[in-house]
Motif scaffolding. Structure first.
Motif, short mmCIF file in Angstrom:
data_model
loop_
_atom_site.label_atom_id
_atom_site.label_comp_id
_atom_site.label_asym_id
_atom_site.label_seq_id
_atom_site.Cartn_x
_atom_site.Cartn_y
_atom_site.Cartn_z
N LEU A 5 0.81 -1.22 0.00
CA LEU A 5 0.00 0.00 0.00
C LEU A 5 0.84 1.27 0.00
O LEU A 5 0.32 2.37 -0.14
CB LEU A 5 -0.96 0.00 1.19
CG LEU A 5 -2.11 -1.00 1.09
CD1 LEU A 5 -3.00 -0.94 2.31
CD2 LEU A 5 -2.94 -0.78 -0.17
N THR A 31 0.19 7.85 -1.93
CA THR A 31 0.29 6.40 -2.07
C THR A 31 -1.09 5.76 -2.18
O THR A 31 -2.11 6.42 -2.00
CB THR A 31 0.96 5.79 -0.82
OG1 THR A 31 0.11 6.08 0.30
CG2 THR A 31 2.33 6.39 -0.56
N TYR A 32 -1.07 4.45 -2.46
CA TYR A 32 -2.32 3.68 -2.49
C TYR A 32 -3.05 3.85 -1.16
O TYR A 32 -4.26 3.96 -1.09
CB TYR A 32 -2.02 2.19 -2.70
CG TYR A 32 -1.70 1.80 -4.12
CD1 TYR A 32 -1.22 2.73 -5.04
CD2 TYR A 32 -1.89 0.49 -4.56
CE1 TYR A 32 -0.94 2.37 -6.35
CE2 TYR A 32 -1.62 0.11 -5.86
CZ TYR A 32 -1.13 1.05 -6.75
OH TYR A 32 -0.85 0.69 -8.04
N GLN A 33 -2.25 3.85 -0.12
CA GLN A 33 -2.83 3.95 1.21
C GLN A 33 -3.57 5.27 1.43
O GLN A 33 -4.65 5.31 2.00
CB GLN A 33 -1.73 3.81 2.24
CG GLN A 33 -2.22 3.92 3.65
CD GLN A 33 -1.31 3.15 4.57
OE1 GLN A 33 -1.45 1.95 4.73
NE2 GLN A 33 -0.37 3.85 5.16
N ILE A 36 -6.88 5.03 -0.34
CA ILE A 36 -7.90 4.19 0.31
C ILE A 36 -8.50 4.93 1.51
O ILE A 36 -9.64 4.72 1.89
CB ILE A 36 -7.30 2.83 0.72
CG1 ILE A 36 -8.42 1.82 1.00
CG2 ILE A 36 -6.44 2.91 1.95
CD1 ILE A 36 -8.96 1.23 -0.22
N THR A 179 -5.93 -4.38 -5.49
CA THR A 179 -5.66 -4.93 -4.15
C THR A 179 -6.58 -6.10 -3.84
O THR A 179 -6.50 -6.68 -2.76
CB THR A 179 -5.90 -3.86 -3.07
OG1 THR A 179 -7.23 -3.38 -3.21
CG2 THR A 179 -4.93 -2.72 -3.18
N PHE A 183 -7.46 -5.96 2.80
CA PHE A 183 -6.62 -5.07 3.60
C PHE A 183 -6.37 -5.67 4.97
O PHE A 183 -7.26 -6.31 5.54
CB PHE A 183 -7.31 -3.70 3.73
CG PHE A 183 -7.60 -3.08 2.40
CD1 PHE A 183 -6.60 -2.41 1.70
CD2 PHE A 183 -8.86 -3.20 1.83
CE1 PHE A 183 -6.86 -1.86 0.46
CE2 PHE A 183 -9.12 -2.64 0.59
CZ PHE A 183 -8.12 -1.98 -0.10
N SER A 709 -4.02 0.74 8.20
CA SER A 709 -4.35 0.04 6.95
C SER A 709 -3.61 -1.25 6.94
O SER A 709 -2.47 -1.27 7.33
CB SER A 709 -3.96 0.81 5.70
OG SER A 709 -5.11 1.43 5.19
#
Ligand code: ADP
Ligand code: MG
Length: 709
Positions: A5, A31-33, A36, A179, A183, A709
């Motif tokens: 992530l 970032t992906y995080q 999300i 993803t 998670f 996460s």
């Protein structure tokens, strides 16, 4: 392998370097995080459609199905815009683009039905929708997963550059594809099952793509709980670590001073709340850790006596104590009040303020250092480097909201020196007191690393302060009322706003008011005191003392009397231009009366012109005397940021929870964080592994959601 992530957002399919740049700059999504954890602001029902002839001129968000039947460029140069004529079976409207015209012109398909979504304006006799969020009807049908469509936070720049809500939605979908929607869980099995929480993956899915209302509510609950839980975990751990690390002075005994005072000189029975708080403080002082306690209690709840008795404990153990107050007037009053008790107990006590004479000052410095002086009361003059204690054991700060953090931490350095080569001082125990009622919930989140005591009970016999709101034109009636009260032997405050002590206008209002009151209440029958910020400290003190002694009937003052002043015989508080004061200030001022046995009154004077917020403030004051209730209203009106200042804003930078609305969840989160840490203070039990991992990641990031996460 699960997707990392921490992958930069550029790598997500459909994002690319330009969009990534915008996302970074506009929404801090790196970032992906981060993506999300971009939570929707709200949801709209996309199963609901409007017809053009149903539109209202209320600027609401609407969704319409129709076709583009014409497209043209209008205007010159900077005013140039692209206008589409949009039609459904009931009428015609316009769609307008001010930017990105070329791209839009190329991508629009005429003759195919579109679903458009956005705010409608009424412009030039027609409805128009600027920069609509639009999608071909056939795609819309395919994409429509649920009735609740998330609306993400956005900025003007983002929508201008084509990152509309729909685009964000698509990017989010892509993230779930890559993803696989899996998670890592960040809460323990036990919490999940006990609170019936959705798993992390379920919660994230349902907050971005809610299947139905119920799942959305559960998703939000889980994420809010998580956010608040980790803030609490962090604060409580900080407090625990602090206690372990910072060795405090140990006050083992409670003896002569405390007991003699308690048995022989206590002027009244302590309330249960006062007793409880004194017990809490005694416990802190006797433990090995440095006390860091916040004492909250409404105006008039009797904090001073608690402070005094705590100081006696310090003295009983051979230490010195000090009490710092924000104003000269208040320091003097504390000094005078405490002096009498100290005299009876043969305790040496002094007052140090900005106006203490040099000679006296020198003597105080000397006696502090040689230990002959046991208690020092004063203003921030106490903080000066020259003020050195022999062995300061307890420092109390009254009305702490008036002091800055830096000032507070200066007191830390005034403790006795450490033995050995370590150097530095052993910090004294610290008790900070405040009557600016901060709602419990807020106190818990921003001061969660302090221990907090509440005095939630007023001394018995206190009468409710009758509060009324009067318009300026009723002034004569108010004067008559004042006269009657003075007749009965009472005293009266008349307070003027002096928001900036230097503002000429305010000063003039005060002097005009003083003159008219002097005319209305002439000498020698009436005596009037006046106190304001432009007077010399000694004059202020002189006038104040005349009022305290009952030599004057009326005290005309600015807000300098706001905090702490205690004249039990004063039973009327008139607040002029009350609409200019904030709620907590009004409440503080009102707290100057209602301290004696008599029925007290607070009269809020205003002009006729009042804003909605002013009205709410005045109504609240009229309806309740309860400081905590008032604080809740204040919080709703001003928001937590304004109340606490910027200093704590980091803690309040919540992404999904709301301190005001979610206080029940906050309480729940705090309860569980405490419970878990009391069983496992180092989070080393295997079942708490998820908590420890998350907590460790926590230190590295400023924003809580960056590590969850
Ligand atoms: P605050 O919490 O606003 O600082 P104070 O300590 O000034 O309040 O107390 C307000 C008034 O109430 C003072 O006159 C004080 O002597 C009185 N008081 C405090 N505790 C009690 C009690 N338990 N019973 C009766 N009067 C009390
Ligand atoms: Mg006080």
């Amino acid at each position: 392998m699960s997707v990392n992530l921490q992958t930069p957002i550029d790598y997500l399919k459909g994002v690319g370097p330009n969009r990534a740049d915008l996302l970074r700059k506009e929404l801090s999504i790196h970032t992906y995080q981060d993506l999300i954890n971009l939570f929707p602001n709200r949801y709209i029902d996309r199963t609901q459609y409007y017809k053009i002839n149903q539109l209202q001129r209320n600027n609401a968000d609407v969704q319409i199905v129709g076709k583009i039947i014409g497209l043209q460029e209008v205007g010159q140069k900077r005013g140039k815009r692209l206008v589409a004529t949009f039609q459904d079976d009931t009428g015609i409207m316009e769609l307008v683009w001010f930017r990105g015209q070329k791209w839009i012109r190329e991508s629009l398909k005429q003759d195919k039905p579109y679903v458009i979504y956005g705010k409608c304006n009424w412009f030039n006799g027609r409805f128009s929708m600027p920069h609509p969020d639009m999608e071909l009807l056939e795609d819309h049908k395919k994409n429509l997963r649920s009735a609740m469509q998330p609306i993400y936070p956005s900025t003007e720049k983002l929508s201008n550059k084509g990152i509309t809500n729909r685009v964000l939605n698509k990017i989010m979908q892509q993230l779930f594809v890559e993803t696989k929607g899996k998670f890592e869980e960040t809460l323990t099995k036990e919490l999940l099952s006990e609170l019936k929480l959705l798993s992390k993956s379920e919660a994230l899915f349902n907050v971005h793509f809610p299947k139905n209302q119920e799942l959305l509510a559960r998703a939000e609950f889980r994420l809010k709980f998580e956010e608040l839980f980790y803030i609490q975990l962090q604060l409580i751990l900080k407090n625990l670590i602090h206690k372990k690390k910072i060795k405090g002075l140990v006050f083992e005994k409670v003896s002569n001073y405390f007991n003699t005072f308690f048995e022989q000189h206590l002027p009244f029975q302590l309330t249960e709340a006062q007793k409880r708080v004194i017990k809490e403080i005694r416990h802190d002082l006797g433990s090995k850790a440095q006390m860091n306690r916040l004492l909250q209690g409404d105006v008039g709840s009797g904090k001073t006596i608690v402070a005094l008795m705590s100081m006696f404990i310090a003295l009983d153990n051979g230490f010195q104590a000090c009490l710092m107050a924000p104003t000269e007037i208040l320091s003097v009053q504390h000094y005078n009040g405490l002096y009498n008790y100290c005299k009876k107990l043969k305790i040496s006590i002094s007052l140090l303020t900005g106006s203490t004479k040099t000679l006296e000052r020198k003597k105080i410095h000397e006696n502090l250092e040689n230990g002959q002086l046991q208690i020092l009361i004063g203003t921030h003059a106490l903080l000066e480097d020259k003020v050195k204690f022999k062995n300061l054991g307890l420092a109390i700060i009254d009305e702490q909201h008036r002091f800055g953090v830096a000032q507070r931490s200066k007191l830390w350095e005034k403790g006795p020196p450490r033995s050995g080569e370590v150097g530095g001082a052993i910090p004294p125990h610290i008790l900070v007191m405040t009557a600016t009622p901060i709602p419990r919930t807020l106190a818990m989140s921003v001061y969660g690393d302090l221990d907090i005591s509440f005095i939630d009970e007023l001394p018995p016999g206190r009468k409710h302060i009758k509060t009324v709101h009067r318009y300026d034109k009723n002034r004569l009636k108010v004067f008559r009322f004042i006269r009657d009260e003075i007749e009965k032997g009472r005293q009266v405050y008349v307070v003027y706003p002096l928001i900036q002590e230097s503002e000429k206008m305010d000063y003039k209002d005060l002097m005009d008011g003083y003159e008219s009151i002097s005319r209305e209440f002439p000498a020698p029958d009436y005596q009037i005191s006046i106190v304001h910020g432009q007077m010399k400290a000694t004059d202020k003190e002189f006038e104040m003392q005349r009022f305290v002694k009952g030599e004057t009937n009326i005290m005309v003052a600015t807000t300098v009397i706001e905090v702490g002043v205690d004249v039990p015989n004063a039973s009327v508080m008139i607040i002029e231009s009350a609409e200019r004061f904030g709620l907590s200030q009004l409440h503080q001022l009102r707290g100057r009366v209602g301290r004696g046995a008599e029925q007290s009154y607070c009269i809020l004077m205003t002009s006729h012109k009042l804003s909605t917020d002013s009205k709410t403030r005045l109504e609240t004051m009229v309806n309740t005397n309860d400081g905590f209730e008032i604080a809740e209203v204040d919080l709703k009106l001003r928001g937590p940021g304004d109340i606490m200042g910027t200093q704590q804003s980091g803690v309040l930078n919540l992404k999904i929870a709301n301190i005001v609305k979610d206080k029940d969840i906050l309480q729940l989160a705090r309860y569980h964080a405490k419970r878990i840490l009391s069983n496992d203070p180092t989070l080393s039990n295997p079942e708490n592994k998820a908590l420890l991992t998350t907590y460790h990641a926590l230190g590295k990031y400023k924003n809580i959601w960056n590590y969850i996460s």
